[in-house]
Design an enzyme around this catalytic site. Structure first.
Site, PDB file in Angstrom:
ATOM      1  N   PRO A   9      46.275  37.744  28.814  1.00  0.00           N
ATOM      2  CG  PRO A   9      46.305  35.707  27.686  1.00  0.00           C
ATOM      3  CD  PRO A   9      46.049  36.201  29.052  1.00  0.00           C
ATOM      4  CG  ASN A  10      46.999  39.015  23.384  1.00  0.00           C
ATOM      5  OD1 ASN A  10      48.415  39.643  23.199  1.00  0.00           O
ATOM      6  ND2 ASN A  10      46.621  38.068  23.304  1.00  0.00           N
ATOM      7  NE  ARG A  17      43.281  41.733  22.207  1.00  0.00           N
ATOM      8  CZ  ARG A  17      42.907  40.910  23.020  1.00  0.00           C
ATOM      9  NH1 ARG A  17      42.718  41.053  24.377  1.00  0.00           N
ATOM     10  NH2 ARG A  17      42.371  39.835  22.823  1.00  0.00           N
ATOM     11  CE1 TYR A  22      37.979  41.862  23.669  1.00  0.00           C
ATOM     12  CE2 TYR A  22      39.578  42.298  22.156  1.00  0.00           C
ATOM     13  CZ  TYR A  22      38.861  41.237  22.857  1.00  0.00           C
ATOM     14  OH  TYR A  22      38.732  40.080  22.290  1.00  0.00           O
ATOM     15  CG  ASN A  74      39.291  40.095  30.986  1.00  0.00           C
ATOM     16  OD1 ASN A  74      39.372  38.761  30.429  1.00  0.00           O
ATOM     17  ND2 ASN A  74      39.182  40.943  30.389  1.00  0.00           N
ATOM     18  CB  ALA A  77      43.031  34.025  24.741  1.00  0.00           C
ATOM     19  CD  GLU A  98      34.648  33.743  33.360  1.00  0.00           C
ATOM     20  OE1 GLU A  98      34.231  32.908  34.227  1.00  0.00           O
ATOM     21  OE2 GLU A  98      34.890  33.542  32.018  1.00  0.00           O
ATOM     22  CG  HIS A 100      35.005  37.947  29.661  1.00  0.00           C
ATOM     23  ND1 HIS A 100      36.155  37.366  29.303  1.00  0.00           N
ATOM     24  CD2 HIS A 100      34.304  36.890  30.485  1.00  0.00           C
ATOM     25  CE1 HIS A 100      36.411  36.300  29.874  1.00  0.00           C
ATOM     26  NE2 HIS A 100      35.245  35.708  30.712  1.00  0.00           N
ATOM     27  NE  ARG A 107      34.320  38.783  20.620  1.00  0.00           N
ATOM     28  CZ  ARG A 107      35.495  38.830  20.944  1.00  0.00           C
ATOM     29  NH1 ARG A 107      36.058  39.171  22.179  1.00  0.00           N
ATOM     30  NH2 ARG A 107      36.524  39.095  20.149  1.00  0.00           N
TER      31      ARG A 107
HETATM   32  C1  DQA Z   1      38.007  39.148  26.699  1.00  0.00           C
HETATM   33  C2  DQA Z   1      37.458  37.994  25.789  1.00  0.00           C
HETATM   34  C3  DQA Z   1      38.239  36.785  25.281  1.00  0.00           C
HETATM   35  O1  DQA Z   1      37.612  36.050  24.423  1.00  0.00           O
HETATM   36  C4  DQA Z   1      39.499  37.344  24.660  1.00  0.00           C
HETATM   37  O2  DQA Z   1      40.373  36.446  24.116  1.00  0.00           O
HETATM   38  C5  DQA Z   1      40.205  38.366  25.407  1.00  0.00           C
HETATM   39  C6  DQA Z   1      39.290  39.474  26.112  1.00  0.00           C
HETATM   40  C7  DQA Z   1      37.311  40.207  26.931  1.00  0.00           C
HETATM   41  O3  DQA Z   1      37.752  40.876  27.971  1.00  0.00           O
HETATM   42  O4  DQA Z   1      36.404  40.411  26.216  1.00  0.00           O
HETATM   43  O5  DQA Z   1      41.540  38.557  25.100  1.00  0.00           O
HETATM   44  O6  DQA Z   1      38.305  38.134  28.120  1.00  0.00           O
END
Ligand code: DQA
Length: 145
Positions: A9-10, A17, A22, A74, A77, A98, A100, A107
């Protein structure tokens, strides 16, 4: 060797964003860069999937069981909340890395817990778009071992 790259998501909002966290690349840019990088390896084919819905991500993982050799995810959240995605990964037994963009360990405290890590062969975090390339390198080497 077919590798599925899942973004949660997002992450469809990358580019606008929180670029200070990011980076400024869009998800499409990141995917294109990863396709270029994959040409360094013989016989690697990438498939991309993005969804804002936990159920759709689980359905995609389940449907990969017979045609995908490795998954880069990825979970965004859902990393910090989704036992259901962890269970899907464990169910299909496909090796998962995984990823990120940000360093989730530096963080907020709520980002320091990853349910997904328990089902992953490894995690790459903190290198913005390059995290995906590092994950692909690691996953291909893992699968070739
Ligand atoms: C994320 C880190 C997560 O905590 C966050 O909710 C994201 C992006 C990252 O790629 O740094 O949406 O996965």
């Amino acid at each position: 060797m077919k590798i599925l790259v899942i973004n949660g998501p997002n992450l469809n909002m990358l580019g606008i964003r929180e670029p200070e966290i990011y980076g400024s690349m869009t998800l499409k840019n990141i995917e294109e860069e990863l396709v270029e990088y994959s040409k360094n390896f013989n016989g690697v084919e990438l498939e991309f999937f993005q969804s804002n819905s936990e159920g759709e991500i689980i359905d995609k993982i389940q449907s990969s069981i017979n045609n995908i050799q490795g998954i880069i995810i990825n979970p965004a959240a859902f990393t910090h909340t989704s036992i259901a995605i962890l269970d899907a990964i464990k169910a299909v037994k496909i090796p998962v890395v995984e990823v990120h963009l940000s360093n989730i360990n530096s963080r907020e405290d709520f980002r320091k817990t990853s349910f997904i890590s328990q089902g992953a062969v490894g995690t790459v975090a903190g290198f913005k778009q390059n995290s995906y390339k590092m994950a692909l390198f690691g996953l291909i080497n893992y699968l070739n071992e």
